[in-house]
Each structure stands twice: as structure tokens, then as C-alpha cells.
Design an enzyme around this catalytic site. Structure first.
Site, PDB file in Angstrom:
ATOM      1  N   LYS A 162       0.857  -1.184   0.000  1.00  7.53           N
ATOM      2  CA  LYS A 162       0.000   0.000   0.000  1.00  7.53           C
ATOM      3  C   LYS A 162       0.896   1.238   0.000  1.00  7.53           C
ATOM      4  CE  LYS A 162      -3.942   1.817   2.667  1.00  7.53           C
ATOM      5  NZ  LYS A 162      -4.839   1.508   3.814  1.00  7.53           N
ATOM      6  N   SER A 173      -9.620   1.552   2.728  1.00  5.51           N
ATOM      7  CA  SER A 173      -8.750   2.342   1.869  1.00  5.51           C
ATOM      8  C   SER A 173      -7.687   1.512   1.148  1.00  5.51           C
ATOM      9  CB  SER A 173      -8.062   3.436   2.691  1.00  5.51           C
ATOM     10  OG  SER A 173      -7.213   2.880   3.680  1.00  5.51           O
ATOM     11  N   SER A 229     -10.152  -0.877   6.653  1.00  5.55           N
ATOM     12  CA  SER A 229      -9.416  -0.693   5.407  1.00  5.55           C
ATOM     13  C   SER A 229      -8.715  -1.920   4.839  1.00  5.55           C
ATOM     14  CB  SER A 229      -8.390   0.434   5.567  1.00  5.55           C
ATOM     15  OG  SER A 229      -9.054   1.655   5.752  1.00  5.55           O
TER      16      SER A 229
END
Length: 497
Positions: free
Chosen positions: A89, A172, A196
Site C-alpha cells: 500500500k 482504503s 481498510s
């Protein structure tokens, strides 16, 4: 593309390592395959922000290392992640490769971190290849909780669910889930504060493992709310997630939360809990209100009922219709006060993070807000506002009001989920989808989501297993046995096309 005797699509880490050992596959071939997948699919899916320009060289070096390790023709065990490509990420810091760490925002493009994040150091030491950075909801969606879409960031654009382009990829850690689901990488790392990891994994038909807060180090990762932040794997199978967890879990002097939580890590690691009979004798609690009530007459509801039967058939003791006290308050971040804590913590922690960078175009949250205003077209500020940023900038750390909220949140967790688990001696709470994430967030508790089926339009859904702090061994046994019994995951059609 080069053709060889091994099908990479959907291959597990164990299968890839077997192919390495048998000479059917090299790390370089694996990296080349994924780079081709990214080149082909990413213009549509936008799950990857950037690829590591040194990935192929790293793969070549690891192949040489494999060659040197052969002893009498046999490959010496170099570990499960040796030669395996991993996407990170774009909030997880990397200093060695020519990669940016930007939270999807142009405001951090060109900034330089002082060192690899601790989880990245552990991955490199295990022989994993950092393939690149995955897209995400920009700044964890915290630029504007209502104004920024799930899966959108300025640098990559709108991430697309590979199963249903009109369906949300959630966030996310959207890019991590999209990329793993579409076979653009073997495994990925995401992070979770509220939902997330669990939500994007659920929505993209992959496995997401949210560890107990502090089980994995957050050092070197762009912070959101450190008291609730955790780093975990997003993979196609439970076993792959466990192999990654075994590498990244552990104490770190740079993250004091890991010192206390390290006591939960079992001797011999987590892979010993990959047990096909892991449901046998487990006590599972089903909380229907409000997680199941709104699902009636849907495929997800029907599938969930069938899966409850599977639990029983596989030897689990199911206790149905349980309730969590004050659940409506827990699930509403405005009513619980959780949002106020997130705003105060974000401003404090992001300002500290930015000051520690070797160089950066921005040095505070106020600078990020100003950058967005001065680069409105680049950051699409007219389309997607930054209201949450502006509200967070008004905060001044944790005062008496915020401390009272934190005390109330702790009480909500103790008298709600934790009491439920202890009173009924449960091994896990089971819920459909990602609806229970707030329950696990406020207590720093772990959860695993496993693919569980698809709606009539092809949209995936999962089943989530959550437990008390440090209960990863039980959750792994339960989720692995469930996965092996149901085998619900299928690759998205975008791969075939």
C-alpha cells in the site's frame, strides 16, 4: 509472454515454491508475468500506482541465490516468501528502491523516507521482492470522508472492482485487494484503522487479515490513528496470508505497541494453525442485529445461512442470535466520538511523520491543505473536497474531552464485544461482509475475512471472523477450515478477457 509449464494465475505461495524447487518457474519469470499483467490490466483497474524499476534485477539476484543454495540437487529451504513479489500500500515506506511513498497524493511525490518501514525490512530479509506500490483511497479517505470516493487517489485515479466495474472496491487498501484479486501480484500488504483491510478484501473476493494492533510494526508507515492502525496481508488464500503474517509479525523497538503484543506470537509461528479440521470443537457466535437483518432475500443472506450449516457440519458449536450491547453507538463514529479521536490523532501523527522525512514538499497538515488548494486541478479539488482535513486541522491534540471519549470507547468495547466473547466463551464472532469492523477497531482486535460467494450481478461478498486480542491462532484455524470446506473464491472475468 513466455510460456512455461506452470499456471501462475491463482497459484498459492506453496505451489509457487514447489515450482521453483522443480525448476518449472523462476522468480524472474514470475515477476515478468506480473509486470505483464499490470501493463495489461492496470490501465483499467488502477490498482497499482507505480512498479519497482529494479524488480527484475532483484528477481535475477534471488534466482542466483536459489542456485547457490542447491545442495546435492535439492533446493535448501529459503523460506516461503523467497522470490515472491509483494505489492505495498502506498503508505508503507521504502527507502532502498526507487519508489515513492505518497498516500496516493501528489503532495508527497518526491519526498524521501529515512528508512524502510519495519514490515518492509522483514519482507526483504525473507527474500520477498517489492514489486511496487498499490493505490488506495487517498490519505486513507481522510482528506474527505464524504467527498473522496472509495479507491480514488490523485496519482492513480479511480480504482475499479475487477468483478463489477460499477461496484465499489471499498477502501482504503483498495489497490492491494484489486491487484491480488486480478492476479497482478502474488500477495500484498494493506493497513487498517477502521475497515481498510477487511472491507476491500471482502468486496474484491480475497482474504484480508487484520492483525491485533501492535502485532505488526507501524514504524515507517504513514499514520492515520496510531492507537488503532495495524498492518496486515491481503492475499488470495488464508495460507498465503499466514505465510506473510509469519514474516511481518514481531516486536520492534521503533513501535512501542509491539512490545506488549509480542507475547501473543506463538512459538513456531502461525502456519502450524493451517488446520483443515480447524472448525472442530470451536465455539462461534452469530450476531444478527444489525449485521444480518438488512440482508434478507439476497444471495448473501442465503449464502450466510448455508455457511452457518457448514460450521455445524464441520464440528463447530454455533450460538445464534447473540447481541452486542450499545452496538448502534459503536457503529456510528459520530455518536461514539471515534471520529473526534481520529481527527485529533491524525493531525498530531501526520505532522510528526512529515517532520521525520529526509525531504518533503510539505511539512504539516496545513501544508497539505495548502498544496491541494494551490494544485486544485492536479488533486481534483473541485470534484473531491478536503473537508475532513480542514476539520482535523482545527484540532489541538487530546484534551479532557477527547480523553473522556477514549474512556467511553474502551468501556463500549469491554462491555460489548469483549464481554460477549468472554461470557459465551467464544472462539470467534462471525458476521457477513465488513459490517462489524468498527467493533474490532475500538478494541484493537483481530479479524479475517474469507471469500464466501457472489451476488447475482457478480459482486463478491465474504464472511468475517473476529476475536479477542491475540486470538489469531484460533481465527486462522477457523478461517482456513472454512475456506477449505467452501472453496468459494473464483478469479474475476477481467483476467480471462
Amino acid at each position: 509472454m513466455e510460456e512455461f509449464d506452470f499456471i501462475i494465475e491463482e497459484a498459492t505461495i506453496k505451489e509457487i515454491q514447489q515450482a521453483f524447487a522443480e525448476g518449472k518457474l523462476t522468480s524472474r519469470q514470475l515477476v515478468d508475468f506480473y509486470l505483464h499483467q499490470i501493463e495489461t490490466l492496470n490501465p483499467v483497474l488502477r490498482g497499482v500506482i507505480e512498479v519497482n524499476p529494479e524488480a527484475q534485477l532483484l528477481a535475477d539476484e534471488l534466482d542466483k541465490e536459489k542456485g547457490r543454495s542447491k545442495n546435492g540437487g535439492r533446493l535448501v529451504d529459503l523460506g516461503e516468501l523467497h522470490g515472491i513479489p509483494v505489492l505495498l500500500k502506498d503508505t508503507i515506506g521504502t527507502s532502498i528502491d526507487k519508489l515513492n511513498t505518497t498516500a496516493g497524493s501528489y503532495s508527497l511525490l518526491g519526498s524521501k523516507v529515512r528508512r524502510d518501514a519495519t514490515v518492509v525490512e522483514r519482507l526483504r530479509k525473507a527474500g520477498a521482492i517489492i514489486l511496487g506500490k498499490a493505490s488506495l483511497s487517498e490519505w486513507y479517505k481522510f482528506r474527505s470522508l464524504d467527498g473522496v470516493p472509495n479507491g480514488w487517489c490523485a496519482r492513480a485515479g479511480q480504482g475499479v472492482n475487477p468483478y463489477l466495474s460499477s461496484g465499489t472496491p471499498c477502501g482504503s487498501s483498495s489497490g492491494s485487494a484489486i491487484s491480488v484479486a486480478a492476479n497482478m501480484v502474488s500477495v500484498a500488504l494493506g493497513s487498517e484503522t477502521h475497515s481498510s483491510i477487511i472491507c476491500p478484501a471482502d468486496h474484491n473476493s480475497v482474504v484480508g487479515l487484520k492483525p491485533t494492533v501492535g502485532l505488526t510494526s507501524r514504524a515507517g508507515v504513514i499514520p492515520m490513528t496510531p492507537r488503532w492502525d495495524t498492518i496486515g496481508p491481503i492475499c488470495r488464500t488464508v495460507s498465503d496470508a499466514v505465510y506473510v503474517l509469519d514474516v511481518i509479525a514481531g516486536s520492534d523497538p521503533s513501535d512501542e505497541a509491539t512490545t506488549e503484543v509480542a507475547k501473543f506470537i506463538p512459538e513456531g509461528g502461525y502456519k502450524q494453525y493451517l488446520n483443515e479440521n480447524g472448525l472442530q470443537g470451536k465455539k462461534l457466535g452469530i450476531v444478527r442485529h444489525p449485521f444480518v437483518e438488512k440482508m434478507h432475500n439476497t444471495r448473501e443472506f442465503e449464502a450466510f445461512e448455508l455457511h452457518i450449516n457448514t460450521f455445524r457440519e464441520r464440528g463447530a458449536h454455533v450460538i445464534d442470535n447473540l447481541k452486542i450491547d450499545h452496538i448502534e453507538t459503536i457503529l456510528n463514529p459520530n455518536h461514539s466520538g471515534k471520529l473526534s479521536i481520529m481527527m485529533a490523532d491524525f493531525k498530531t501523527s501526520i505532522n510528526s511523520y512529515l517532520k521525520e522525512l529526509e525531504n518533503s514538499p510539505v511539512h504539516s497538515l496545513a501544508d497539505i491543505i495548502a498544496f491541494n488548494e494551490n494544485n486544485a486541478e492536479l488533486e481534483k479539488l473541485t470534484e473531491y473536497d478536503q473537508k475532513t482535513f480542514i476539520e482535523a486541522e482545527k484540532t489541538n491534540g487530546l484534551g479532557e474531552h477527547e480523553k473522556a471519549i477514549l474512556e467511553n470507547l474502551a468501556n463500549l468495547s469491554h462491555s460489548g464485544f469483549e464481554k460477549l466473547m468472554k461470557d459465551h466463551e467464544l472462539d470467534a464472532m462471525v458476521t457477513p461482509g465488513s459490517r462489524a469492523c468498527a467493533v474490532y477497531a475500538i478494541g484493537g482486535c483481530p479479524a479475517i475475512t474469507v471469500p464466501a460467494g457472489y451476488d447475482s450481478d457478480g459482486m463478491p461478498f465474504g464472511v468475517c471472523f473476529g476475536g479477542l486480542k491475540g486470538s489469531e491462532p484460533k481465527l486462522i484455524e477457523i478461517s482456513y477450515a472454512f475456506e477449505r470446506a467452501t472453496k468459494a473464491r473464483r478469479p474475476p472475468s477481467v483476467v480471462a478477457s
